[in-house]
Enzyme design. Structure first.
Site, PDB file in Angstrom:
ATOM      1  N   ALA A 133       0.867  -1.178   0.000  1.00  0.00           N
ATOM      2  CA  ALA A 133       0.000   0.000   0.000  1.00  0.00           C
ATOM      3  C   ALA A 133       0.908   1.234   0.000  1.00  0.00           C
ATOM      4  O   ALA A 133       2.099   1.136   0.307  1.00  0.00           O
ATOM      5  CB  ALA A 133      -0.895  -0.016   1.224  1.00  0.00           C
TER       6      ALA A 133
ATOM      7  N   GLY B  94       0.593  -5.013   0.978  1.00  0.00           N
ATOM      8  CA  GLY B  94      -0.665  -4.982   0.225  1.00  0.00           C
ATOM      9  C   GLY B  94      -0.518  -5.576  -1.164  1.00  0.00           C
ATOM     10  O   GLY B  94      -1.488  -6.095  -1.725  1.00  0.00           O
TER      11      GLY B  94
ATOM     12  N   GLU C 106      -0.995  -9.133  -0.673  1.00  0.00           N
ATOM     13  CA  GLU C 106      -2.415  -9.362  -0.339  1.00  0.00           C
ATOM     14  C   GLU C 106      -3.280  -9.293  -1.599  1.00  0.00           C
ATOM     15  O   GLU C 106      -4.199 -10.086  -1.784  1.00  0.00           O
ATOM     16  CB  GLU C 106      -2.868  -8.339   0.706  1.00  0.00           C
ATOM     17  CG  GLU C 106      -2.181  -8.571   2.047  1.00  0.00           C
ATOM     18  CD  GLU C 106      -2.514  -7.485   3.059  1.00  0.00           C
ATOM     19  OE1 GLU C 106      -2.098  -6.326   2.850  1.00  0.00           O
ATOM     20  OE2 GLU C 106      -3.178  -7.792   4.051  1.00  0.00           O
TER      21      GLU C 106
ATOM     22  N   GLU D 166       4.811  -5.608   6.993  1.00  0.00           N
ATOM     23  CA  GLU D 166       4.113  -4.594   7.792  1.00  0.00           C
ATOM     24  C   GLU D 166       4.694  -4.444   9.194  1.00  0.00           C
ATOM     25  O   GLU D 166       4.719  -3.359   9.757  1.00  0.00           O
ATOM     26  CB  GLU D 166       2.613  -4.926   7.888  1.00  0.00           C
ATOM     27  CG  GLU D 166       1.814  -4.656   6.619  1.00  0.00           C
ATOM     28  CD  GLU D 166       1.800  -5.822   5.643  1.00  0.00           C
ATOM     29  OE1 GLU D 166       2.622  -6.757   5.797  1.00  0.00           O
ATOM     30  OE2 GLU D 166       0.967  -5.805   4.715  1.00  0.00           O
TER      31      GLU D 166
HETATM   32  C1  HXC Z   1       5.167   4.168  -1.383  1.00  0.00           C
HETATM   33  C2  HXC Z   1       7.124   3.176  -1.982  1.00  0.00           C
HETATM   34  C3  HXC Z   1       6.721   1.959  -1.415  1.00  0.00           C
HETATM   35  C4  HXC Z   1       5.430   1.922  -0.789  1.00  0.00           C
HETATM   36  C5  HXC Z   1       8.690   1.679  -2.252  1.00  0.00           C
HETATM   37  N1  HXC Z   1       8.353   2.961  -2.498  1.00  0.00           N
HETATM   38  N2  HXC Z   1       7.711   1.053  -1.582  1.00  0.00           N
HETATM   39  N3  HXC Z   1       6.363   4.279  -1.980  1.00  0.00           N
HETATM   40  N4  HXC Z   1       4.714   3.057  -0.805  1.00  0.00           N
HETATM   41  N5  HXC Z   1       4.946   0.802  -0.250  1.00  0.00           N
HETATM   42  C6  HXC Z   1       9.134   3.979  -3.174  1.00  0.00           C
HETATM   43  C7  HXC Z   1      10.356   4.389  -2.365  1.00  0.00           C
HETATM   44  O1  HXC Z   1       9.986   5.316  -1.371  1.00  0.00           O
HETATM   45  C8  HXC Z   1      11.232   4.970  -3.436  1.00  0.00           C
HETATM   46  O2  HXC Z   1      10.782   6.265  -3.736  1.00  0.00           O
HETATM   47  C9  HXC Z   1      10.952   4.085  -4.635  1.00  0.00           C
HETATM   48  O3  HXC Z   1       9.693   3.441  -4.384  1.00  0.00           O
HETATM   49  C10 HXC Z   1      11.996   3.009  -4.823  1.00  0.00           C
HETATM   50  O4  HXC Z   1      12.143   2.325  -3.596  1.00  0.00           O
HETATM   51  P1  HXC Z   1      13.571   2.076  -2.919  1.00  0.00           P
HETATM   52  O5  HXC Z   1      13.330   1.777  -1.504  1.00  0.00           O
HETATM   53  O6  HXC Z   1      14.523   3.166  -3.246  1.00  0.00           O
HETATM   54  O7  HXC Z   1      14.026   0.757  -3.724  1.00  0.00           O
HETATM   55  P2  HXC Z   1      14.895  -0.449  -3.199  1.00  0.00           P
HETATM   56  O8  HXC Z   1      16.086   0.050  -2.442  1.00  0.00           O
HETATM   57  O9  HXC Z   1      15.134  -1.326  -4.389  1.00  0.00           O
HETATM   58  O10 HXC Z   1      13.989  -1.221  -2.142  1.00  0.00           O
HETATM   59  C11 HXC Z   1      12.811  -1.836  -2.570  1.00  0.00           C
HETATM   60  C12 HXC Z   1      11.918  -2.253  -1.369  1.00  0.00           C
HETATM   61  C13 HXC Z   1      11.674  -1.012  -0.471  1.00  0.00           C
HETATM   62  C14 HXC Z   1      12.653  -3.336  -0.565  1.00  0.00           C
HETATM   63  C15 HXC Z   1      10.631  -2.820  -1.933  1.00  0.00           C
HETATM   64  O11 HXC Z   1      11.237   0.064  -1.311  1.00  0.00           O
HETATM   65  C16 HXC Z   1      10.655  -1.260   0.589  1.00  0.00           C
HETATM   66  O12 HXC Z   1      10.977  -1.875   1.597  1.00  0.00           O
HETATM   67  N6  HXC Z   1       9.446  -0.740   0.391  1.00  0.00           N
HETATM   68  C17 HXC Z   1       8.388  -0.808   1.382  1.00  0.00           C
HETATM   69  C18 HXC Z   1       7.778  -2.170   1.411  1.00  0.00           C
HETATM   70  C19 HXC Z   1       6.693  -2.256   2.474  1.00  0.00           C
HETATM   71  O13 HXC Z   1       6.951  -2.008   3.657  1.00  0.00           O
HETATM   72  N7  HXC Z   1       5.463  -2.602   2.061  1.00  0.00           N
HETATM   73  C20 HXC Z   1       4.347  -2.672   2.953  1.00  0.00           C
HETATM   74  C21 HXC Z   1       3.653  -1.353   2.977  1.00  0.00           C
HETATM   75  S1  HXC Z   1       2.356  -1.318   4.173  1.00  0.00           S
HETATM   76  P3  HXC Z   1      11.803   7.505  -3.843  1.00  0.00           P
HETATM   77  O14 HXC Z   1      10.899   8.674  -4.110  1.00  0.00           O
HETATM   78  O15 HXC Z   1      12.548   7.560  -2.559  1.00  0.00           O
HETATM   79  O16 HXC Z   1      12.676   7.148  -5.018  1.00  0.00           O
HETATM   80  C22 HXC Z   1       1.151  -2.205   3.451  1.00  0.00           C
HETATM   81  C23 HXC Z   1      -0.043  -2.385   4.315  1.00  0.00           C
HETATM   82  C24 HXC Z   1      -1.139  -2.981   3.555  1.00  0.00           C
HETATM   83  O17 HXC Z   1       1.226  -2.628   2.362  1.00  0.00           O
HETATM   84  C25 HXC Z   1      -2.387  -2.905   4.324  1.00  0.00           C
HETATM   85  C26 HXC Z   1      -3.614  -2.817   3.522  1.00  0.00           C
HETATM   86  C27 HXC Z   1      -3.712  -3.516   2.245  1.00  0.00           C
END
Ligand code: HXC
Length: 262
Positions: free
Chosen positions: A69, A113, A116, A136
């Site tokens: 998400a 998400g 999911e 998460e």
């Molecule tokens: C918004 C996101 C994002 C996310 C990545 N980005 N994940 N933006 N929401 N979930 C953005 C980063 O901020 C970054 O933007 C760009 O995408 C590239 O990501 P990087 O981190 O620079 O890439 P990398 O080093 O290759 O790492 C990839 C990654 C990491 C391991 C996937 O991005 C990451 O850990 N992302 C978060 C994953 C996460 O926690 N997902 C769960 C979210 S909560 P910029 O502008 O800095 O370039 C969730 C809850 C769901 O999903 C509940 C309801 C359905």
């Protein structure tokens, strides 16, 4: 509707085609923002209503199916705004209303998400580059799109707990071993293979395909004896359709079936 966060096209050569939806927010690794989920719901509904479409393929990019998400949006919420805006409930589950098969094709990150949403597809195909996880816990939250409920059903309790509690990522081979994905395919061949599977499905009788999907998904909802009873009733019912007559006659006469229009 003008789509800004997804790419939508129709592919295939047969009488019924495949509806292809690509999540497309490359700068945010296809993070599932509200506008994206609205658009996805709209596109799914449109393909489901289109008689020229047999099944739907949902995919992302080479780097990510979806990294979760949209964290900046989630960051803005408190309890009341999450509750009042029906966060997640209002636009995440349109996919579950689709009667046609939805095939998920996953490359790269499929997290939170994103995982999911993938688990709401009917079948998942993974590129060898795919990485699945529910991170998460690292953000101080829990899944909200069914992760704690669907993951144990797909991979079993112990593997689900391991993934949910550690927040680690699991590769494609492990995902296949644990039953999350149907097949692992080299990344360069993924879309061709998935579209081939879609085309095979498109060639079958549409009502039978829809019934097969409905009954198989029902296996996760009802007790075994009841599920088998419902299947038996439907099995008897298909003998009242032209599809059964045509399919069996074609087999016995060694010819290709010509399915009646639904
Ligand atoms: C918004 C996101 C994002 C996310 C990545 N980005 N994940 N933006 N929401 N979930 C953005 C980063 O901020 C970054 O933007 C760009 O995408 C590239 O990501 P990087 O981190 O620079 O890439 P990398 O080093 O290759 O790492 C990839 C990654 C990491 C391991 C996937 O991005 C990451 O850990 N992302 C978060 C994953 C996460 O926690 N997902 C769960 C979210 S909560 P910029 O502008 O800095 O370039 C969730 C809850 C769901 O999903 C509940 C309801 C359905």
């Amino acid at each position: 509707m003008n789509y800004e966060c997804i790419l939508v096209e129709t592919v295939g050569a047969g009488a019924r085609k495949t509806g292809l939806i690509r999540l497309n927010r490359p700068k945010a690794l296809n993070a599932l923002s509200d506008p994206l989920m609205d658009e996805l719901g709209h596109a799914l509904k449109a393909f489901d209503a289109d008689e020229g479409i047999g099944c739907i393929v949902l995919t992302g990019s080479e780097k990510a199916f979806a990294a979760g998400a949209d964290i900046p949006t989630l960051m803005q919420h408190d309890f009341m705004s999450a509750f009042n805006s029906q966060l997640i409930s209002k636009n995440w589950e349109h996919i579950l209303q689709v009667r046609k098969p939805v095939l998920g094709a996953v490359q790269g990150f499929c997290l939170g998400g994103g995982c999911e949403l993938a688990m709401m597809c009917d079948v998942l195909y993974a590129a060898d580059t795919a990485k699945f996880g529910q991170p998460e816990i690292k953000l101080g939250v829990i899944p909200g799109g069914g992760g704690t409920q669907r993951l144990p059903r797909w991979v079993g309790k112990s593997k689900a707990m391991d993934l949910l509690l550690t927040g680690r990522m699991m590769g494609a081979e492990e995902a296949e071993r644990s039953g999350l994905v149907a097949r692992v395919i080299p990344a360069a061949e993924l879309m061709d293979e998935v579209l081939k599977a879609a085309e095979t499905i498109n060639g079958y009788a549409a009502p039978v395909v829809a019934l097969m999907k409905q009954l198989t998904n029902q296996a996760f909802e009802v007790p075994l004896t009841q599920g088998v009873q419902i299947e038996r009733g439907m099995f008897h019912a298909v003998f009242g359709t032209a599809n059964q007559k045509e399919g069996m006659d074609a087999f016995l006469n060694k010819r290709a079936p010509n399915w009646p229009q639904p």
